[in-house]
Write an enzyme that holds these catalytic residues in place. Structure first.
Site, PDB file in Angstrom:
ATOM      1  N   SER A 264      36.892  -1.129  10.862  1.00 56.38           N
ATOM      2  CA  SER A 264      36.717  -0.750  11.838  1.00 56.38           C
ATOM      3  C   SER A 264      36.397   0.387  12.068  1.00 56.38           C
ATOM      4  O   SER A 264      35.824   0.633  11.230  1.00 56.38           O
ATOM      5  CB  SER A 264      38.760  -0.436  11.671  1.00 56.38           C
ATOM      6  OG  SER A 264      39.092  -0.039  13.389  1.00 56.38           O
ATOM      7  N   SER A 265      35.639   0.796  13.324  1.00 58.86           N
ATOM      8  CA  SER A 265      34.788   2.101  13.330  1.00 58.86           C
ATOM      9  C   SER A 265      34.619   2.107  14.486  1.00 58.86           C
ATOM     10  O   SER A 265      35.716   1.723  15.717  1.00 58.86           O
ATOM     11  CB  SER A 265      33.562   1.219  13.427  1.00 58.86           C
ATOM     12  OG  SER A 265      33.159   0.690  13.760  1.00 58.86           O
TER      13      SER A 265
END
Length: 344
Positions: free
Chosen positions: A51-52
């Site tokens: 996730s980012s």
């Protein structure tokens, strides 16, 4: 967040605002990806970003392709940090935005951030966004921040006629393109083109299968018909190869005692077929080894030569059609020139 660190066991080290605010803000304010989760949140994992917050300039470009107008409703797929949903809320109003996140911990953190920014009541939900979110459909726009190999039929069904879907799209070989899809009238096909080169984390349910080693001794040995460098020479070539070599992934391996002489590309389709090709002396006997029902390096070689015969088209000359029954086809220049078909 997680900052790259070659000295860490998993390649990353935590960056916390309270402990190192200068480092934290430098990461936040850079025009770069900010990794916010590793290994789906599992501890002691190998260090795979899951996730980012995407590169700000790329987010701006994607929203430009989305082309929202006053009065539009948007389904934002992959809430992540909540930043893109927040930008859409600021543009359209919170009531016009629905956002869906599959990871519960990520979803909860995004809820806190959106609340702190005063952007509630955005319609925020925890769920599998491959199913869209039918309770707010139909939407004028669907925007995804995770890559797919196949555009789900329900995304098209949940978009108004004349609406737009923007999503990263790729193959296991080259996760490399941004697709802008125009949705037609009910019962008609949706068509769109790849508009630029991007690379995003995969939608979890569409992640490529893990690389597998050979399940039997190589049954084919020989020289390579092309320099292995050509298989990854340009993103446009790799993208075209991935279209014609479905499911194929690659990694590079070498022996530390002789990196230059042992450097190889290892290929797998996740279903028992494997191959490897040596970069040094690639035209020599035994440079290529293949096993399984498919001859993967032969497929890569043929696909690369075909791309060259077609004039080396850039990925923006390719497009996608989603038929009314959900079947997906990829084409070059025009929908009738089909490169690959996939039945959903």
């Amino acid at each position: 967040m997680w900052a790259p660190d070659g000295g860490a066991p998993n390649g990353f080290r935590p960056a916390e605002r309270e402990k190192d605010p200068e480092r934290w803000w430098s990461l936040v304010n850079a025009d770069d990806v900010v990794v916010t989760q590793l290994d789906d949140g599992a501890e002691d994992g190998p260090g795979v970003p899951t996730s980012s917050a995407s590169m700000p300039s790329l987010v701006a470009s994607m929203l430009q392709h989305l082309d929202v107008r006053d009065g539009c409703t948007v389904l934002d797929i992959g809430t992540g940090t909540g930043w893109t949903a927040g930008l859409l809320c600021a543009r359209l109003g919170s009531q016009a935005v629905t956002t869906v996140e599959v990871d519960r911990d990520v979803y909860l953190q995004a809820a806190k951030s959106l609340a702190a920014a005063g952007l509630l009541p955005v319609h925020q939900h925890h769920g599998d966004a491959l199913l869209g979110w039918p309770f707010g459909a139909p939407y004028d726009r669907i925007h995804s921040t995770a890559a797919v190999q196949r555009v789900p039929r329900v995304w098209v069904e949940q978009t108004k006629p004349g609406g737009v879907i923007v999503t990263p799209w790729g193959t296991p070989y080259a996760n490399a393109a941004l697709l802008r899809l125009d949705v037609g009238e009910r019962g008609q096909a949706a068509h769109g083109r790849f508009v630029e080169n991007v690379s995003f984390m995969w939608m979890r349910a569409q992640r490529p299968p893990e690389m597998t080693g050979p399940q039997a001794a190589p049954t084919s040995h020989g020289a390579s018909g092309i320099d292995p460098d050509l298989a990854l020479e340009r993103v446009h070539a790799a993208f075209a190869i991935g279209l014609r070599a479905p499911l194929v992934r690659y990694v590079h391996t070498w022996d530390e005692a002789d990196p230059a002489g042992t450097y190889r590309m290892q290929l797998s389709d996740g279903h028992g077929s494997c191959a490897s090709v040596r970069y040094h002396d690639w035209g020599g006997d035994g440079a290529v080894q293949q096993a399984g029902n498919r001859r993967l390096w032969d497929e890569i070689t043929i696909a690369r030569l075909r791309w060259q015969e077609e004039g080396g088209p850039e990925l923006t000359r390719y497009g996608v059609t989603i038929a009314a029954d959900g079947a997906q086809s990829v084409w070059l220049d025009e929908p009738r020139n089909v490169i690959r078909r996939h039945v959903s």
